[in-house]
Design an enzyme around this catalytic site. Structure first.
Site, PDB file in Angstrom:
ATOM      1  N   GLU A 133       0.842  -1.188   0.000  1.00  0.00           N
ATOM      2  CA  GLU A 133       0.000   0.000   0.000  1.00  0.00           C
ATOM      3  C   GLU A 133       0.882   1.245   0.000  1.00  0.00           C
ATOM      4  OE1 GLU A 133      -1.435   1.142   4.319  1.00  0.00           O
ATOM      5  OE2 GLU A 133      -1.839  -0.984   3.959  1.00  0.00           O
ATOM      6  N   LYS A 135       2.788   4.601   0.983  1.00  0.00           N
ATOM      7  CA  LYS A 135       3.343   5.084   2.255  1.00  0.00           C
ATOM      8  C   LYS A 135       2.954   6.549   2.422  1.00  0.00           C
ATOM      9  CE  LYS A 135       7.609   5.456   4.936  1.00  0.00           C
ATOM     10  NZ  LYS A 135       7.484   6.904   5.235  1.00  0.00           N
ATOM     11  N   ASP A 137       2.658  10.266   3.668  1.00  0.00           N
ATOM     12  CA  ASP A 137       3.579  11.245   4.234  1.00  0.00           C
ATOM     13  C   ASP A 137       2.808  12.074   5.256  1.00  0.00           C
ATOM     14  OD1 ASP A 137       5.775  12.782   4.720  1.00  0.00           O
ATOM     15  OD2 ASP A 137       5.640  13.965   2.889  1.00  0.00           O
ATOM     16  N   TYR A 245      -3.511   1.179   9.750  1.00  0.00           N
ATOM     17  CA  TYR A 245      -2.799   0.142   8.994  1.00  0.00           C
ATOM     18  C   TYR A 245      -2.242  -0.992   9.848  1.00  0.00           C
ATOM     19  CZ  TYR A 245       1.139   3.236  10.298  1.00  0.00           C
ATOM     20  OH  TYR A 245       2.028   4.029  10.981  1.00  0.00           O
ATOM     21  N   LYS A 335      11.081   3.271  -1.038  1.00  0.00           N
ATOM     22  CA  LYS A 335      11.005   4.711  -1.240  1.00  0.00           C
ATOM     23  C   LYS A 335      11.082   5.065  -2.726  1.00  0.00           C
ATOM     24  CE  LYS A 335      10.857   6.417   2.954  1.00  0.00           C
ATOM     25  NZ  LYS A 335      11.848   7.391   3.270  1.00  0.00           N
ATOM     26  N   CYS A 429      44.700  15.769  12.854  1.00  0.00           N
ATOM     27  CA  CYS A 429      43.336  16.139  13.236  1.00  0.00           C
ATOM     28  C   CYS A 429      43.181  17.657  13.161  1.00  0.00           C
ATOM     29  CB  CYS A 429      43.043  15.651  14.650  1.00  0.00           C
ATOM     30  SG  CYS A 429      41.444  16.210  15.301  1.00  0.00           S
ATOM     31  N   CYS A 432      42.566  18.870  17.152  1.00  0.00           N
ATOM     32  CA  CYS A 432      43.576  18.785  18.209  1.00  0.00           C
ATOM     33  C   CYS A 432      44.995  18.641  17.682  1.00  0.00           C
ATOM     34  CB  CYS A 432      43.255  17.641  19.175  1.00  0.00           C
ATOM     35  SG  CYS A 432      43.507  15.990  18.466  1.00  0.00           S
ATOM     36  N   CYS A 447      41.357  10.154  14.204  1.00  0.00           N
ATOM     37  CA  CYS A 447      42.242  10.943  15.054  1.00  0.00           C
ATOM     38  C   CYS A 447      42.713  10.069  16.199  1.00  0.00           C
ATOM     39  CB  CYS A 447      41.488  12.161  15.587  1.00  0.00           C
ATOM     40  SG  CYS A 447      42.285  12.997  16.969  1.00  0.00           S
ATOM     41  N   CYS A 453      41.179  15.089  22.477  1.00  0.00           N
ATOM     42  CA  CYS A 453      40.649  15.807  21.318  1.00  0.00           C
ATOM     43  C   CYS A 453      39.293  16.403  21.704  1.00  0.00           C
ATOM     44  CB  CYS A 453      40.476  14.867  20.127  1.00  0.00           C
ATOM     45  SG  CYS A 453      39.721  15.673  18.683  1.00  0.00           S
TER      46      CYS A 453
END
Length: 701
Positions: A133, A135, A137, A245, A335, A429, A432, A447, A453
């Protein structure tokens, strides 16, 4: 939303602002954004378009990024919506409202069906009928009926607890206050979606326009604002509808439908509206044909949809398949294709996560992608940047699909001359300065700074307060950053020490007595927490919600878990042997857990936290009169009446712990054909060995 968007102001580029100008504009933006949020979320009467509002937010974020020390303590970037729900009580769902996994291609649907066959042990030629069925929104809602009477309705919330919106839901078409059919259960939860039809939306806007009122942006946002009104008369005036549903909890139903389509028929008989565009499909071709037909009809349907939902039609198969994580094995959302747009990649920045992973992010010229303004998108990792040859200044294709993080798909005209040099991933990094490493076999660079950090420390604190961890209301990521930068918090336990710093909090810009006291109350409300949430909140690499639950189920208490992890450092210890029996916790995960507790700082964090919170022992799910609740079982050999995966899932649903190997703590070994070494070890240890039929007799078939 309004008849015409407001005229755009000519603003100085952010890079040209001086400090005084930036400070003034941030203050003005905060007021303007708060004004528009209140109009949108509390009054459903917005003055500007969504795109215009997004532009305000983008501007605010850009200024904060350039002048981080000017960021307000109560910055608009820390908020999601306004606060329309303060008057709604929180109520638990009897059965959690779970999410659906997503499919984005035909291959994903094929894999979904094949996983079902493997789990149930079905031959390849066996049809797997699916109830399909559209979907919707809209907004998920959970309705509780007792003896056929509607007694409570709630939002989805976090899946376990929602907000009580009973009064508002009584005004939604398609929700009967009393069930029509006599075959109703003593107690039942009805799940469904609240939405506003396109026709109702257009009619509402026409009425508002004729009255000189601002019109709404789209049906979903209008429905969301309408349903969450504290004044139910506003909700009553809006054309809201409901499609049912599914069931949640069910008690005392004389004859339960044996199919998903039969369940929909029962919902109709009780007086609920269900989606009329539904069909049972019997093979992949029929399933995809339905999907394509719905996609073609999408624009003509009187409600917004973003895909198609497939559910295994046979209820007995649904029950056997059960759930994994926060999603059912027997359902998936297919989707519609991702929406795309073209824009310019202005820069590549690096984000450092809580485990030290460096993630490249594309800073984009803001562009509207499917109704959402996108200014940033993930570039995934170093290899992806190189594979797609993405460079600063390129015109790129950006896409988003549903709730998926926007991503850069490809470069437009990658062969043109005059492009910038290829991007070089940093070796240190950016936060740091620690050395960056890439372990063999991994795509991510990390890192090595650990908790020295600041980025990792902040991200771990963000994770600690997140929804599935300690879930502290009102403590957003920006607040965490600001508190950390000013030394108010450096470790999780410091959050519980904030009550001693109330006066310091009151001195912060944007923090009044009400907001400070609300925050402290929210923190105090989290002084009791389940063991699985506590484990997850620690942010240990590879320990997600499900692994945390497996650990909690196995060790039951914080003390037992902590002691076992310390003892398991010795691979020859009984603790490690027991550790290795936990199903789905492999060597890599075990190594990360042992490494975590091997670090003195981490042990100190756990012990410090334990002084402020009560970690509640794991409580196995209610399983009625199950004879195996709390027992440790191991499966070995070939089973005939169910697959190994199904047997494990069934055992766990009855409260048993499923281990991967036999130990002194094993209560039952269920031995199929060709049991092998596990049966030998069970005999040596005196573990009870059951045949498959004996096991089925024990658990009731």
């Amino acid at each position: 939303m309004s008849k015409a968007p407001k005229a755009a102001l000519t603003l100085k580029p952010v890079e040209d602002l001086n400090r005084m100008e930036a400070q003034f504009e941030l203050a003005q933006l905060a007021k303007e954004i708060a004004h528009h949020r209140a109009l949108y979320y509390q009054k459903d009467d917005p003055e500007i378009t969504d795109a215009a509002f997004d532009a305000l937010m983008q501007r605010n974020e850009a200024i904060e990024k350039r002048f981080p020390k000017l960021k307000l303590a109560d910055s608009p970037t820390d908020k999601v919506g306004a606060e329309p729900a303060q008057g709604f009580a929180k109520v638990p769902h009897l059965v959690p409202m779970l999410s659906l996994d997503n499919a984005f291609a035909a291959e994903d649907v094929t894999d979904f069906v094949e996983r079902i066959r493997r789990f149930l042990g079905l031959p390849a030629e066996t049809p797997v009928p699916l109830a399909a069925e559209p979907k919707i929104d809209g907004l998920s809602a959970n309705l509780l009926y007792e003896d056929g009477v509607f007694v409570r309705g709630a939002t989805r919330g976090d899946g376990a607890v929602g907000e009580d919106i009973t009064t508002n839901l009584k005004h939604v078409a398609g929700i009967p206050l009393r069930m029509k059919d006599g075959n109703h259960p003593a107690r039942v939860e009805i799940r469904g979606e609240v939405y506003m039809s396109k026709a109702g939306f257009l009619k509402l806007n026409a009425t508002r326009e004729a009255a000189g009122e601002a019109v709404f942006a789209n049906p979903r946002n209008a429905a969301a604002g309408s349903l969450r009104q504290l004044d139910s008369s506003i909700t009553k005036s809006r054309p809201l509808q409901f499609f049912a549903y599914a069931f949640g909890a069910v008690e005392g139903l004389k004859k339960r439908p044996d199919s998903q389509h039969g369940l929909n028929d029962q919902l109709l008989a009780w007086g609920f509206a269900v989606n009329p565009r539904r069909q049972v499909t019997h093979d992949l071709n029929e399933t995809l044909a339905f999907y394509n037909a719905i996609q073609d009809e999408r624009a003509a349907l009187d409600y917004d949809i973003d895909g198609v939902v497939y559910k295994v039609d046979r209820v007995d198969w649904q029950e056997r398949l059960g759930f994994i994580g926060r999603a059912p094995r027997w359902a998936i959302a297919h989707k519609f294709p991702a929406e795309q747009a073209n824009t310019i990649l202005k820069a590549i920045t690096i984000q450092v996560g809580r485990t030290g992973v460096l993630t490249p992010v594309a800073e984009l010229e803001p562009v509207n992608v499917g109704g959402v303004m996108v200014g940033r998108a993930t570039l995934h990792n170093e290899d992806e940047i190189a594979r797609k040859d993405i460079r600063v200044g390129d015109r790129v294709v950006v896409q988003r699909a549903g709730d998926v993080i926007p991503q850069v798909v490809s470069v437009i005209d990658a062969d043109r001359k005059g492009r910038s040099a290829p991007y070089v991933f940093p070796e240190t990094c950016p936060v740091c300065g620690s050395h960056v490493v890439r372990e063999e076999g991994e795509v991510a660079k990390r890192c090595t700074g650990g908790l020295i950090c600041p980025a990792q420390a902040v991200e771990r604190l963000r994770h600690f307060v997140s929804r599935m961890a300690f879930d502290i209301d009102g403590l957003g990521g920006k607040h965490i950053e600001a508190f950390f930068a000013d030394g108010l918090i450096t470790s999780p336990a410091d959050l519980f020490r904030l009550a001693d710093k109330r006066e310091d909090l009151l001195k912060r810009e944007g923090w009044g007595e009400l907001s400070v006291d609300n925050l402290l109350r929210a923190i105090d409300a989290r002084r009791k927490i389940s063991l699985e949430r506590f484990i997850y909140a620690l942010g240990i690499p590879q320990i997600g919600e499900e692994t945390a639950k497996l650990l909690a189920r196995h060790y039951l208490t914080l003390d037992a878990w902590r002691e076992a992890m310390l003892a398991a450092k010795d691979p020859d210890s009984a603790a490690y042997v027991d550790f290795a029996t936990i199903a789905r916790v492999g060597p890599s995960i075990r190594a990360d857990l042992i490494d975590f507790f091997d670090e003195p700082h981490n042990r100190a964090v756990v012990d410090d936290l334990a002084g402020f919170v009560t970690v509640q022992p794991f409580v196995p799910p209610k399983v009625g009169d199950s004879k195996v609740a709390g027992k440790t079982v191991v499966f070995t050999g070939s089973l005939e009446k169910m697959t190994r995966n199904e047997a494990k899932a069934r055992a766990e649903s009855l409260g048993a712990k499923v281990a991967g190997s036999v130990s002194k703590k094993t209560d039952y070994l269920i031995a199929g054909a060709d049991a092998g070494s596990k049966a030998t070890k069970a005999a040596e240890l005196g573990v009870v060995v059951l045949s498959e039929q004996e096991w089925l007799d024990l658990i009731g078939g």
